[in-house]
Design an enzyme around this catalytic site. Sequence first.
Site, PDB file in Angstrom:
ATOM      1  N   LYS A 153       2.982 -13.773  -6.943  1.00 47.46           N
ATOM      2  CA  LYS A 153       3.753 -12.864  -7.602  1.00 47.46           C
ATOM      3  C   LYS A 153       5.125 -12.606  -6.811  1.00 47.46           C
ATOM      4  CE  LYS A 153       3.196  -8.381  -6.044  1.00 47.46           C
ATOM      5  NZ  LYS A 153       4.317  -7.553  -5.617  1.00 47.46           N
ATOM      6  N   ASN A 154       5.403 -12.400  -5.502  1.00 45.89           N
ATOM      7  CA  ASN A 154       6.527 -12.217  -4.925  1.00 45.89           C
ATOM      8  C   ASN A 154       7.406 -13.397  -4.912  1.00 45.89           C
ATOM      9  OD1 ASN A 154       5.470  -9.874  -4.417  1.00 45.89           O
ATOM     10  ND2 ASN A 154       5.153 -10.043  -2.336  1.00 45.89           N
TER      11      ASN A 154
ATOM     12  N   ARG B  39       9.536  -1.992  -8.445  1.00 44.17           N
ATOM     13  CA  ARG B  39      10.745  -1.864  -7.801  1.00 44.17           C
ATOM     14  C   ARG B  39      11.623  -3.399  -7.531  1.00 44.17           C
ATOM     15  NH1 ARG B  39      11.101  -2.186  -3.273  1.00 44.17           N
ATOM     16  NH2 ARG B  39      12.653  -0.539  -3.054  1.00 44.17           N
TER      17      ARG B  39
ATOM     18  N   CYS C  28       7.932   4.410  -2.514  1.00 44.85           N
ATOM     19  CA  CYS C  28       6.659   4.196  -2.829  1.00 44.85           C
ATOM     20  C   CYS C  28       5.795   4.525  -1.759  1.00 44.85           C
ATOM     21  CB  CYS C  28       6.326   2.805  -3.380  1.00 44.85           C
ATOM     22  SG  CYS C  28       6.323   1.675  -1.899  1.00 44.85           S
TER      23      CYS C  28
ATOM     24  N   ARG D 219      11.731   2.383   1.236  1.00 41.68           N
ATOM     25  CA  ARG D 219      12.064   1.183   0.621  1.00 41.68           C
ATOM     26  C   ARG D 219      13.564   1.064   0.225  1.00 41.68           C
ATOM     27  NH1 ARG D 219       7.583  -1.511  -1.417  1.00 41.68           N
ATOM     28  NH2 ARG D 219       8.817  -3.336  -1.310  1.00 41.68           N
ATOM     29  N   PRO D 220      14.392   1.404   1.092  1.00 40.38           N
ATOM     30  CA  PRO D 220      16.002   1.481   1.177  1.00 40.38           C
ATOM     31  C   PRO D 220      16.243   0.167   0.519  1.00 40.38           C
ATOM     32  CG  PRO D 220      15.372   1.182   3.550  1.00 40.38           C
ATOM     33  CD  PRO D 220      13.938   1.474   2.758  1.00 40.38           C
TER      34      PRO D 220
ATOM     35  N   ASP E 187      19.953  -0.475   1.163  1.00 42.37           N
ATOM     36  CA  ASP E 187      21.330  -0.413   1.676  1.00 42.37           C
ATOM     37  C   ASP E 187      21.623  -1.880   2.124  1.00 42.37           C
ATOM     38  OD1 ASP E 187      19.151  -0.034   3.722  1.00 42.37           O
ATOM     39  OD2 ASP E 187      20.477  -0.079   5.052  1.00 42.37           O
ATOM     40  N   LEU E 188      20.867  -2.673   2.510  1.00 40.99           N
ATOM     41  CA  LEU E 188      21.102  -4.315   2.977  1.00 40.99           C
ATOM     42  C   LEU E 188      21.674  -4.784   1.574  1.00 40.99           C
ATOM     43  CD1 LEU E 188      18.306  -4.796   5.604  1.00 40.99           C
ATOM     44  CD2 LEU E 188      20.823  -4.264   5.790  1.00 40.99           C
TER      45      LEU E 188
ATOM     46  N   ASP F 193       1.949  -7.782   4.141  1.00 40.65           N
ATOM     47  CA  ASP F 193       0.965  -7.691   2.987  1.00 40.65           C
ATOM     48  C   ASP F 193      -0.371  -8.034   3.190  1.00 40.65           C
ATOM     49  OD1 ASP F 193       3.761  -8.516   0.588  1.00 40.65           O
ATOM     50  OD2 ASP F 193       3.340  -6.868   1.688  1.00 40.65           O
TER      51      ASP F 193
ATOM     52  N   ILE G   8       7.113  -3.263   9.920  1.00 35.09           N
ATOM     53  CA  ILE G   8       7.899  -3.345   8.687  1.00 35.09           C
ATOM     54  C   ILE G   8       7.702  -1.993   7.850  1.00 35.09           C
ATOM     55  CG2 ILE G   8       8.104  -4.573   6.548  1.00 35.09           C
ATOM     56  CD1 ILE G   8       8.577  -6.554   8.951  1.00 35.09           C
TER      57      ILE G   8
ATOM     58  N   ARG H 296      -1.619  -4.992 -10.196  1.00 27.96           N
ATOM     59  CA  ARG H 296      -0.071  -5.554 -10.228  1.00 27.96           C
ATOM     60  C   ARG H 296      -0.051  -6.868  -9.355  1.00 27.96           C
ATOM     61  NH1 ARG H 296       3.762  -1.192  -7.725  1.00 27.96           N
ATOM     62  NH2 ARG H 296       4.891  -3.115  -8.050  1.00 27.96           N
TER      63      ARG H 296
END
Length: 434
Positions: A22-23, A93, A117, A122-123, A125-126, A311, A333, A403
């Site tokens: 998925k990722n 996301r 979530c 889950r920012p 900014d980067l 994960d 993380i 998902r």
Amino acid sequence: MERLVISGGTPLEGTVRVSGAKNGALPLLAATVLSEGRCVLQNVPDLKDIRTLAEILREVGLSVEKTAPNTYVTRLLSEENSVARYELVSQMRASIYLLGPLLAKRGEARVSLPGGCVIGLRPVDLHIKGLRALGAEIELEHGYIVARAPGGRLRGARMFLGGPNGSSVGATANVLMAACLADGKTIIEGAACEPEIGVLARFLNRMGATIEGIDTPRLVITGVPALRGARVTVPPDRIEAGTFMVAAAATGGDVRIEEAPLDHLGAVVAKLREAGVEVLEEDDGLVRVRRQGPLRPVNVTTLTYPGYPTDMQAQLVAMLTLADGISVVSEKIYPDRFMHCAELNRMGAQILKQAASAIVRGVPRLSGADVMASDLRAGAALVIAGLVAEGRTTVHRVYHIDRGYERIEEKFRGLGACIERLRGTPSTTLKRAA
Ligand code: EPZ
């Protein structure tokens, strides 16, 4: 509301095949926005998140056709609309991956802020810092990221993209994709080294990009005027493979896994072996996982790749609830990624949360219960717990699991598990007090 009903106690046995990652698939799909031509993506898992991103791609002017069960073909039709709507982004996301490609290819983009979530804030900014370094003008308006490239083009830059918890997979993917069409050279220090970034970079190079330093924390990209179509096969899902390995270990089973990307599971294999689990690479390329003796407690801290993956944290905690001793599991993380612990405790586990760690005191057995999935990996952990618990476990809110896992109950049933998916409202509607 769908739910999984599991009768535990059966050691898993047999062979299971891992689906595409998925990722891995999500950034690859987003990258097709950069292409002038036809892209073919194979071994794409059949998951809701994939279907959601395909829907957004269609809205921003790509033709996205599913030409076979796990094959997608994309082509550019129109660049009129470059807005990724809240209604779709809030469902998934990773839609944020469209920001960099839309901005680099079309000079503008409006992407809804994804929001948080249950596993954390889950920012992004980067992502924004990296794209601003490439010259983008970015404002946050009414919950949207509004970005534009002055004169329609981004310009290469040197940047450090590491964050407070190490590198960022999403920010690396976004900036890497944008830099491919920027004028000049970009150097990204502190880039994520997750295998999915390497697959993305090789796909971009096949589209005509010039990326060096692949699989290292220092990526060097020389911008090109345009990118052509290309073909890519999504690699097997290392987290799904790890999930089946932990389930085999937890149930005291003997399971063979097809397509397990062992090269990308070093930290997980090391922890399983430390816990007394046998992980064998067989001549036919299958990975065999079995456990005959007691589970030993282990301590683990999640880190960016190649460290132990966040994960895979919830799944390991589920297994360690039955270890002979106390394990300490720490999150570097997502410090809040422990929603599964309260649910596991309802099944008889003894887990104490201390700041960003879970202290897991092993117990002789778990007992089946009604439990609620809160995110896809916590859901997988509850399924693993249900497979070993005495009696019946019902895992509610299965949509979280769907998902990230293709037909999870079919795959576990193929390994001898007593598990089924029920639809409709359960007799006692499950409402948890706030
Ligand atoms: C990806 O999310 C994965 N999602 C996540 O998998 C995975 O947990 C995560 O990487 C870490 O490996 C997809 O690939 C679709 P990050 P991503 O940016 O890219 C902080 C699953 O279960 N950070 O690498 O959003 C962040 O708070 C999902 O399949 C910033 O501070 O993760 C976190 O602490 C869950 N600012 C750390 O970096 C930013 O702008 C790593 O996040 C971005 C991130």
